[in-house]
Scaffold this motif. Structure first.
Motif, PDB file in Angstrom:
ATOM      1  N   LYS A 276       1.149  -1.040  -0.045  1.00 45.77           N
ATOM      2  CA  LYS A 276       0.642   0.128   0.087  1.00 45.77           C
ATOM      3  C   LYS A 276       0.428   1.090   0.419  1.00 45.77           C
ATOM      4  O   LYS A 276       0.453   2.206  -0.113  1.00 45.77           O
ATOM      5  N   ALA A 277       1.924   0.910   1.035  1.00 43.11           N
ATOM      6  CA  ALA A 277       2.795   2.748   0.637  1.00 43.11           C
ATOM      7  C   ALA A 277       3.801   2.880  -0.648  1.00 43.11           C
ATOM      8  O   ALA A 277       3.548   3.463  -1.357  1.00 43.11           O
ATOM      9  N   LEU A 278       3.340   1.649  -1.363  1.00 48.83           N
ATOM     10  CA  LEU A 278       4.415   1.790  -2.560  1.00 48.83           C
ATOM     11  C   LEU A 278       2.959   2.388  -4.070  1.00 48.83           C
ATOM     12  O   LEU A 278       3.096   2.929  -4.854  1.00 48.83           O
ATOM     13  N   ASP A 279       1.619   1.413  -3.356  1.00 45.04           N
ATOM     14  CA  ASP A 279       0.627   1.590  -4.389  1.00 45.04           C
ATOM     15  C   ASP A 279      -0.109   3.170  -3.861  1.00 45.04           C
ATOM     16  O   ASP A 279      -0.345   4.172  -4.811  1.00 45.04           O
ATOM     17  N   ASP A 280       0.263   3.999  -2.241  1.00 37.78           N
ATOM     18  CA  ASP A 280      -0.124   5.483  -2.586  1.00 37.78           C
ATOM     19  C   ASP A 280       1.117   5.975  -3.659  1.00 37.78           C
ATOM     20  O   ASP A 280       0.565   7.290  -3.455  1.00 37.78           O
ATOM     21  N   LYS A 281       2.084   5.191  -3.634  1.00 38.21           N
ATOM     22  CA  LYS A 281       3.137   6.453  -4.767  1.00 38.21           C
ATOM     23  C   LYS A 281       3.079   6.242  -5.453  1.00 38.21           C
ATOM     24  O   LYS A 281       3.523   7.121  -6.844  1.00 38.21           O
ATOM     25  N   GLY A 282       2.259   5.996  -6.453  1.00 38.78           N
ATOM     26  CA  GLY A 282       1.601   5.506  -7.956  1.00 38.78           C
ATOM     27  C   GLY A 282       2.590   4.309  -8.366  1.00 38.78           C
ATOM     28  O   GLY A 282       2.665   4.635  -9.365  1.00 38.78           O
ATOM     29  N   LEU A 283       3.093   3.480  -7.745  1.00 37.31           N
ATOM     30  CA  LEU A 283       3.922   2.285  -7.864  1.00 37.31           C
ATOM     31  C   LEU A 283       3.469   1.364  -8.479  1.00 37.31           C
ATOM     32  O   LEU A 283       4.506   0.222  -8.696  1.00 37.31           O
ATOM     33  N   ILE A 284       2.332   0.417  -7.761  1.00 38.36           N
ATOM     34  CA  ILE A 284       1.969  -0.583  -7.727  1.00 38.36           C
ATOM     35  C   ILE A 284       0.532  -0.174  -9.353  1.00 38.36           C
ATOM     36  O   ILE A 284      -0.617   0.613  -9.340  1.00 38.36           O
ATOM     37  N   TYR A 285       0.849  -1.470 -10.225  1.00 44.73           N
ATOM     38  CA  TYR A 285      -0.503  -1.345 -11.253  1.00 44.73           C
ATOM     39  C   TYR A 285      -0.370  -2.823 -11.393  1.00 44.73           C
ATOM     40  O   TYR A 285       0.363  -3.898 -11.171  1.00 44.73           O
ATOM     41  N   ARG A 286      -1.603  -2.818 -11.800  1.00 40.88           N
ATOM     42  CA  ARG A 286      -2.291  -4.405 -13.389  1.00 40.88           C
ATOM     43  C   ARG A 286      -1.115  -3.925 -13.966  1.00 40.88           C
ATOM     44  O   ARG A 286      -1.629  -2.649 -15.373  1.00 40.88           O
ATOM     45  N   GLY A 287      -1.133  -5.295 -14.674  1.00 38.95           N
ATOM     46  CA  GLY A 287       0.020  -5.039 -16.148  1.00 38.95           C
ATOM     47  C   GLY A 287       0.421  -6.838 -16.713  1.00 38.95           C
ATOM     48  O   GLY A 287       0.256  -7.661 -15.535  1.00 38.95           O
ATOM     49  N   THR A 288       0.882  -7.153 -18.078  1.00 39.63           N
ATOM     50  CA  THR A 288       1.513  -7.867 -18.263  1.00 39.63           C
ATOM     51  C   THR A 288       2.692  -7.865 -18.509  1.00 39.63           C
ATOM     52  O   THR A 288       3.264  -7.255 -19.556  1.00 39.63           O
ATOM     53  N   LEU A 289       4.090  -8.369 -18.085  1.00 37.84           N
ATOM     54  CA  LEU A 289       4.929  -8.270 -18.614  1.00 37.84           C
ATOM     55  C   LEU A 289       5.752  -9.247 -20.027  1.00 37.84           C
ATOM     56  O   LEU A 289       4.686  -9.833 -19.758  1.00 37.84           O
ATOM     57  N   GLU A 290       6.413  -8.502 -20.582  1.00 36.09           N
ATOM     58  CA  GLU A 290       6.866  -9.119 -21.660  1.00 36.09           C
ATOM     59  C   GLU A 290       7.940 -10.405 -21.458  1.00 36.09           C
ATOM     60  O   GLU A 290       8.557  -9.870 -20.143  1.00 36.09           O
ATOM     61  N   PRO A 291       7.853 -11.841 -22.682  1.00 31.15           N
ATOM     62  CA  PRO A 291       8.503 -12.469 -21.627  1.00 31.15           C
ATOM     63  C   PRO A 291       9.515 -12.403 -21.650  1.00 31.15           C
ATOM     64  O   PRO A 291      10.581 -11.748 -22.975  1.00 31.15           O
TER      65      PRO A 291
END
Length: 581
Positions: A276-291
């Motif tokens: 949450k501390a990272l999310d509050d800084k805008g550093l957590i997101y949902r995504g798909t990494l390239e292989p």
């Protein structure tokens, strides 16, 4: 007493005077002006780069600055010569009394000689060993344990408030494997025939643990399904392994301040709070990494995951913290653990990892930088592999462990002191050969023997002096007339002693305790060289028959050497020898 600091102060004061007199422009930054030993001792006692670093901002030729500086420094009573070399380096020679003052300072300060307040009481957490609690510590853990422990002692020596910490990796699947392995030994203790499937731990060290489990629960778990016994056996097995590991650490002379359980992070909201501390800084997101190219890492999934924007803090790619099924990645509890360290108020973090964790460094540094808003630095030290040899052949097997050489195997064969010193004879990120025969040799090629032999020789001189009716306290020696300490071999030893306070601060700044081991070998070499000179030159012997004054001066030099050797070995966790047998 740091003689190099004193001479640097003299150089800076002289540069300021040159500014006042118009020889140098105002506004120059002297921060990068250094005073250090010259690369070639024939060039002088100390050298300064002042002219080289100031030439460009002063818009002057380096030699012009160096010559003006040399003329002024030559007027100081401590400086016997100041010579310009090359494009503008300045080599200095000091009068003998400066080296005599170093000897006195070592004797007056004793164990405090070389200590520093560089750390200014800042709190530093040194996490090291952190072996999985699945068995006895192996030789790779030994190197990390010695390095981390010596580093912690070094940082304490230079004025940091140090916490030694062990992170118990008891939250992962490997502890379930341990529990199943102990269960097999438990069944064996009941007379059952068992087989160890691939991936379990077949080492004999679990025989006693299985028997202890039988003594505790009797036959309650015999022929029972896993869901009945797994949780309890997991806790029982982890506790038994940590008791074993604590014993291994004690055998090596390592005492931790904190044992921190990874398991304590689960189900307590700590992982969620860190993310949450990272999310509050805008550093957590949902995504798909390239292989990734090449071999796929364990935490990569070809589907949407919860990711940490570690690339914003220098990492190569963003990192998963939660899998698509909602489970945590290995990285998530490590983030929470380091967040906890930050929350505990540490000013600096140091992690000592094995060489196989090299790919983990950038993401961990990114997490700490993000969580602390770049306030708390993290230094990750990787320890390379140790190759063992005996009788000239690779030494690979421990019957008790099953697949590896344990820490106890090493310590039992060569002793704690030899193990610790030799583990620091290479920089942490360089491979290390550990030859059981060579580390026990009584020769110059064996650093731990060579250093301790120097200390033992000093004490033999003190004993012989006492037998001759000459006993000296450190106060007596510090008050001795040292004017007779003039031979080049004597002064060379004193000059090496003068480097100790400077060397300690450099090692503390770079987090490199191996520098202490290197220095002690050099100091011992200078001492042995002087001792050997005495075989041909009676006037260089430490005991001067019929001349108590000369004897006290020479013994003062020897005792000062012992003071520094003892301090250095203390940092390394090695007991100084007063007698060699």
């Amino acid at each position: 007493m740091n003689l190099f600091t004193q001479i640097r102060t003299l150089v800076l004061e002289t540069l300021s005077a040159m500014q006042s007199d118009g020889q140098l422009p105002e506004g120059l930054d002297f921060a990068n002006v250094a005073v250090e030993p010259p690369r070639d001792p024939l060039h002088g006692d100390m050298a300064t780069n002042a002219a080289m670093v100031l030439a460009k901002p002063a818009q002057m030729k380096p030699r012009d600055i160096a010559e003006a500086l040399a003329a002024r420094l030559g007027e100081d009573a401590r400086i016997t010569s100041a010579e310009v070399a090359g494009p503008g380096f300045l080599n200095l020679r000091l009068e003998a009394g400066q080296w005599h003052a170093v000897i006195r300072a070592a004797l007056q300060s004793g164990a405090a000689f070389g200590r520093s307040d560089m750390g200014q009481g800042r709190r530093v957490n040194v996490e090291y060993v952190s072996a999985n609690p699945t068995g006895p510590m192996h030789v790779g853990h030994t190197r990390g344990a010695v390095f981390g422990d010596a580093l912690a002692s070094l940082l304490d020596y230079v004025g940091f408030d140090v916490t030694r910490e062990y992170y118990i990796n008891d939250g992962g699947a490997q502890v379930d494997v341990l529990a199943r392995s102990v269960y097999l030994r438990y069944l064996e203790a009941h007379g059952k025939d068992v087989a160890f499937p691939e991936g379990t731990y077949p080492g004999e060290y679990l025989v006693d643990v299985g028997a202890a489990l039988k003594a505790k629960v009797g036959d309650a778990y015999v022929d029972q399904p896993e869901e009945v016994w797994l949780a309890d056996v997991r806790v029982f097995s982890t506790d038994a392994m940590m008791e074993l590991i604590r014993g291994d650490l004690k055998a090596l002379g390592v005492e931790m301040d904190v044992f921190y359980s990874e398991k304590s992070l689960y189900g307590t909201g700590r992982i969620e709070a860190a993310l949450k501390a990272l999310d509050d800084k805008g550093l957590i997101y949902r995504g798909t990494l390239e292989p990734p190219k090449g071999k796929l890492p364990e935490d990569w999934e070809p589907r949407e995951q919860t990711l940490f924007k570690s690339t914003e803090y220098g990492d190569d790619v963003d990192r998963p913290v939660q899998k698509s099924d909602g489970g945590w990645t290995y990285f998530a509890p490590d983030i929470a653990y380091h967040f906890d360290k930050i929350e505990r108020g540490f000013d600096m973090l140091i992690d000592v990892f094995g060489a196989d964790h090299g790919g983990y460094v950038k993401r961990m540094k990114a997490a700490v930088a993000a969580l602390s808003d770049n306030r708390v630095p993290l230094d990750v030290k990787l320890t390379q592999l140790v190759k063992l040899y005996k009788n000239g052949e690779p030494f690979k097997m421990s019957k008790r462990a099953g697949t590896f050489v344990t820490l106890r195997d090493v310590v039992d064969q060569v002793g704690r002191d030899v193990t610790r010193f030799h583990m620091l004879t290479r920089k942490n990120d360089a491979p290390l050969d550990f030859d059981f025969d060579k580390v026990m040799e009584q020769s110059k090629d064996n650093p731990v023997f060579y250093v301790n032999y120097a200390n033992a020789r000093v004490h033999s001189v003190l004993r012989k002096a006492a037998e001759a009716g000459m006993t000296f306290t450190d106060a007596d020696l510090a008050a001795a007339d040292l004017a007779g300490i003039t031979h080049e071999a004597e002064l060379k030893l004193a000059k090496t002693l003068a480097e100790w306070p400077r060397l300690v601060e450099i090692a503390g700044r770079t987090n490199e305790p191996h520098r202490i081991a290197f220095y002690l070998y050099e100091l011992a070499s200078d001492f042995h060289a002087l001792w050997n000179r005495g075989n041909d030159r009676p006037d260089l012997r430490f005991l001067q028959e019929g001349d108590a004054g000369a004897t006290s001066a020479k013994i003062a030099l020897a005792k000062a050497t012992s003071v520094v050797i003892s301090a250095g070995l203390g940092i390394l966790g090695v007991t100084p020898a007063e007698e060699m047998r």
